[in-house]
Design a protein around this motif. Structure first.
Motif, PDB file in Angstrom:
ATOM      1  N   TRP A  85       0.808  -1.340   0.000  1.00  0.00           N
ATOM      2  CA  TRP A  85       0.066   0.077   0.015  1.00  0.00           C
ATOM      3  C   TRP A  85       0.801   1.164  -0.086  1.00  0.00           C
ATOM      4  CZ3 TRP A  85      -5.061  -0.122  -0.947  1.00  0.00           C
ATOM      5  CH2 TRP A  85      -5.773  -1.175  -0.807  1.00  0.00           C
ATOM      6  N   VAL A  86       0.405   2.151  -1.174  1.00  0.00           N
ATOM      7  CA  VAL A  86       1.536   3.518  -1.078  1.00  0.00           C
ATOM      8  C   VAL A  86       0.336   4.718  -0.973  1.00  0.00           C
ATOM      9  CG1 VAL A  86       2.736   4.780  -2.656  1.00  0.00           C
ATOM     10  CG2 VAL A  86       2.994   2.304  -2.709  1.00  0.00           C
ATOM     11  N   ARG A  87       0.903   5.451  -0.127  1.00  0.00           N
ATOM     12  CA  ARG A  87      -0.063   6.468   0.293  1.00  0.00           C
ATOM     13  C   ARG A  87       0.168   7.756  -0.576  1.00  0.00           C
ATOM     14  NH1 ARG A  87       0.492  10.073   5.930  1.00  0.00           N
ATOM     15  NH2 ARG A  87       2.547  10.432   4.914  1.00  0.00           N
ATOM     16  N   PHE A  88      -0.864   8.504  -0.788  1.00  0.00           N
ATOM     17  CA  PHE A  88      -0.640   9.742  -1.742  1.00  0.00           C
ATOM     18  C   PHE A  88      -1.692  10.519  -1.406  1.00  0.00           C
ATOM     19  CE2 PHE A  88      -3.846   7.101  -3.974  1.00  0.00           C
ATOM     20  CZ  PHE A  88      -4.730   8.051  -4.308  1.00  0.00           C
ATOM     21  N   ARG A  89      -1.585  11.658  -1.687  1.00  0.00           N
ATOM     22  CA  ARG A  89      -2.726  12.965  -1.241  1.00  0.00           C
ATOM     23  C   ARG A  89      -3.431  13.194  -2.289  1.00  0.00           C
ATOM     24  NH1 ARG A  89      -1.164  18.854   1.122  1.00  0.00           N
ATOM     25  NH2 ARG A  89      -3.305  19.560   1.137  1.00  0.00           N
ATOM     26  N   LEU A  90      -4.857  13.228  -1.853  1.00  0.00           N
ATOM     27  CA  LEU A  90      -5.983  13.265  -2.683  1.00  0.00           C
ATOM     28  C   LEU A  90      -5.939  14.818  -3.200  1.00  0.00           C
ATOM     29  CD1 LEU A  90      -8.617  11.150  -0.948  1.00  0.00           C
ATOM     30  CD2 LEU A  90      -7.605  10.807  -3.140  1.00  0.00           C
ATOM     31  N   THR A  91      -6.105  15.052  -4.355  1.00  0.00           N
ATOM     32  CA  THR A  91      -6.542  16.270  -5.185  1.00  0.00           C
ATOM     33  C   THR A  91      -7.788  16.433  -5.724  1.00  0.00           C
ATOM     34  OG1 THR A  91      -5.319  15.790  -7.110  1.00  0.00           O
ATOM     35  CG2 THR A  91      -4.033  16.479  -5.464  1.00  0.00           C
ATOM     36  N   ARG A  92      -8.426  15.459  -5.688  1.00  0.00           N
ATOM     37  CA  ARG A  92      -9.983  15.451  -6.109  1.00  0.00           C
ATOM     38  C   ARG A  92     -10.987  14.898  -4.683  1.00  0.00           C
ATOM     39  NH1 ARG A  92     -10.176  16.258 -11.915  1.00  0.00           N
ATOM     40  NH2 ARG A  92      -7.935  16.475 -12.125  1.00  0.00           N
ATOM     41  N   ALA A  93     -12.286  15.422  -4.980  1.00  0.00           N
ATOM     42  CA  ALA A  93     -13.116  14.885  -3.811  1.00  0.00           C
ATOM     43  C   ALA A  93     -13.360  13.755  -3.729  1.00  0.00           C
ATOM     44  CB  ALA A  93     -14.450  15.821  -3.999  1.00  0.00           C
ATOM     45  N   GLU A  94     -13.355  12.849  -4.931  1.00  0.00           N
ATOM     46  CA  GLU A  94     -13.807  11.322  -4.900  1.00  0.00           C
ATOM     47  C   GLU A  94     -12.466  10.669  -5.256  1.00  0.00           C
ATOM     48  OE1 GLU A  94     -14.265  13.089  -8.834  1.00  0.00           O
ATOM     49  OE2 GLU A  94     -15.150  13.636  -7.129  1.00  0.00           O
ATOM     50  N   LEU A  95     -12.761   9.237  -4.784  1.00  0.00           N
ATOM     51  CA  LEU A  95     -11.687   8.515  -5.332  1.00  0.00           C
ATOM     52  C   LEU A  95     -11.516   8.284  -6.788  1.00  0.00           C
ATOM     53  CD1 LEU A  95     -11.714   5.739  -2.301  1.00  0.00           C
ATOM     54  CD2 LEU A  95     -10.058   7.555  -2.680  1.00  0.00           C
ATOM     55  N   PRO A  96     -10.157   7.916  -7.319  1.00  0.00           N
ATOM     56  CA  PRO A  96     -10.379   7.770  -8.700  1.00  0.00           C
ATOM     57  C   PRO A  96     -10.873   6.340  -9.001  1.00  0.00           C
ATOM     58  CG  PRO A  96      -8.004   7.555  -7.724  1.00  0.00           C
ATOM     59  CD  PRO A  96      -8.946   8.184  -6.731  1.00  0.00           C
ATOM     60  N   LYS A  97     -11.544   6.200 -10.146  1.00  0.00           N
ATOM     61  CA  LYS A  97     -12.017   4.932 -10.648  1.00  0.00           C
ATOM     62  C   LYS A  97     -11.044   4.539 -11.966  1.00  0.00           C
ATOM     63  CE  LYS A  97     -16.606   4.958  -8.555  1.00  0.00           C
ATOM     64  NZ  LYS A  97     -16.260   5.943  -7.731  1.00  0.00           N
ATOM     65  N   ALA A  98     -10.061   4.000 -11.812  1.00  0.00           N
ATOM     66  CA  ALA A  98      -9.052   3.823 -12.840  1.00  0.00           C
ATOM     67  C   ALA A  98      -8.721   2.315 -13.212  1.00  0.00           C
ATOM     68  CB  ALA A  98      -8.049   4.657 -12.779  1.00  0.00           C
ATOM     69  N   LYS A  99      -8.411   2.138 -14.309  1.00  0.00           N
ATOM     70  CA  LYS A  99      -7.803   0.725 -14.459  1.00  0.00           C
ATOM     71  C   LYS A  99      -6.415   0.683 -14.600  1.00  0.00           C
ATOM     72  CE  LYS A  99     -11.829  -0.794 -17.520  1.00  0.00           C
ATOM     73  NZ  LYS A  99     -12.371  -1.571 -18.140  1.00  0.00           N
ATOM     74  N   THR A 100      -5.426   1.799 -14.967  1.00  0.00           N
ATOM     75  CA  THR A 100      -4.063   1.870 -14.743  1.00  0.00           C
ATOM     76  C   THR A 100      -3.754   3.095 -13.930  1.00  0.00           C
ATOM     77  OG1 THR A 100      -3.917   3.010 -16.882  1.00  0.00           O
ATOM     78  CG2 THR A 100      -3.830   0.622 -16.918  1.00  0.00           C
ATOM     79  N   PHE A 101      -2.661   3.234 -13.674  1.00  0.00           N
ATOM     80  CA  PHE A 101      -1.915   4.230 -13.157  1.00  0.00           C
ATOM     81  C   PHE A 101      -0.296   4.469 -13.457  1.00  0.00           C
ATOM     82  CE2 PHE A 101      -2.044   1.472  -9.546  1.00  0.00           C
ATOM     83  CZ  PHE A 101      -0.854   1.472  -8.599  1.00  0.00           C
ATOM     84  N   ARG A 102       0.184   5.615 -13.289  1.00  0.00           N
ATOM     85  CA  ARG A 102       1.643   5.585 -13.459  1.00  0.00           C
ATOM     86  C   ARG A 102       2.076   6.370 -12.214  1.00  0.00           C
ATOM     87  NH1 ARG A 102       4.883   5.207 -17.726  1.00  0.00           N
ATOM     88  NH2 ARG A 102       3.219   4.802 -18.957  1.00  0.00           N
ATOM     89  N   VAL A 103       3.241   5.945 -11.948  1.00  0.00           N
ATOM     90  CA  VAL A 103       4.209   6.278 -10.847  1.00  0.00           C
ATOM     91  C   VAL A 103       5.570   6.705 -11.457  1.00  0.00           C
ATOM     92  CG1 VAL A 103       5.358   5.864  -8.633  1.00  0.00           C
ATOM     93  CG2 VAL A 103       3.199   4.729  -9.229  1.00  0.00           C
ATOM     94  N   THR A 104       5.871   8.193 -11.424  1.00  0.00           N
ATOM     95  CA  THR A 104       7.025   8.707 -11.752  1.00  0.00           C
ATOM     96  C   THR A 104       7.706   9.501 -10.763  1.00  0.00           C
ATOM     97  OG1 THR A 104       5.574  10.584 -12.486  1.00  0.00           O
ATOM     98  CG2 THR A 104       6.145   8.955 -14.049  1.00  0.00           C
ATOM     99  N   PHE A 105       9.017   9.531 -11.088  1.00  0.00           N
ATOM    100  CA  PHE A 105       9.907  10.398 -10.176  1.00  0.00           C
ATOM    101  C   PHE A 105      10.364  11.536 -10.718  1.00  0.00           C
ATOM    102  CE2 PHE A 105      14.128  11.339  -8.133  1.00  0.00           C
ATOM    103  CZ  PHE A 105      13.535  11.334  -6.692  1.00  0.00           C
ATOM    104  N   ARG A 106       9.845  12.956 -10.265  1.00  0.00           N
ATOM    105  CA  ARG A 106       9.973  14.043 -10.915  1.00  0.00           C
ATOM    106  C   ARG A 106      10.456  15.066  -9.853  1.00  0.00           C
ATOM    107  NH1 ARG A 106       4.936  15.973 -13.436  1.00  0.00           N
ATOM    108  NH2 ARG A 106       4.056  14.715 -11.932  1.00  0.00           N
TER     109      ARG A 106
END
Length: 140
Positions: A85-106
């Motif tokens: 489990w990786v924690r991230f800060r929400l920037t939208r009101a609802e949780l994302p309903k996605a099929k994929t996600f990308r993790v990047t180092f910027r």
């Protein structure tokens, strides 16, 4: 793996000359870091009317979904295979309903971006053309 790298490089070189892209660059350590995760949870898919989506054999289609949970109001967690489990800060009101996600180092930080299909937007159904557009003039 090496053959695919050579094919990609050859395609990038031809794209430079045919479409005006710049010179292909190699990835740099700690600069172009990141990976894509395809959904880790199997969920049944449904049609728009609520009926189950069926494949050619007549069985229900099982899709992939990203597992996201919200432990509190500002933070959420996403399940990354091999990492947990990786924690991230929400920037939208609802949780994302996605099929994929990308993790990047910027910029010295890890970022997560969900690939979410946007909701369809209804078009204006009046069928009229405004007078300014009909004459080709701009209003004002």
């Amino acid at each position: 793996m090496q053959q695919q790298a050579l094919k990609d490089f050859a395609r990038a070189k031809t794209a430079k000359f045919t479409s005006g892209f710049g010179e292909p660059r190699w990835r740099k350590k700690y600069v172009h870091e990141g990976f894509r995760v395809i959904g880790t949870d199997s969920v049944p898919e449904f049609e728009a009317d609520g009926s189950p989506k069926l494949n050619a054999k007549g069985t229900q289609v099982i899709g992939r979904s990203v597992v996201v949970r919200r432990p509190n109001g500002r933070w959420a967690q996403v399940k990354v295979p091999g990492c947990g489990w990786v924690r991230f800060r929400l920037t939208r009101a609802e949780l994302p309903k996605a099929k994929t996600f990308r993790v990047t180092f910027r910029n010295g930080q890890w970022h997560i971006a969900f690939a979410v299909i946007p909701e369809p937007v209804d078009a204006a159904a009046t069928g009229e053309v405004s007078p300014a557009r009909r004459s080709g003039r701009r209003p004002g």
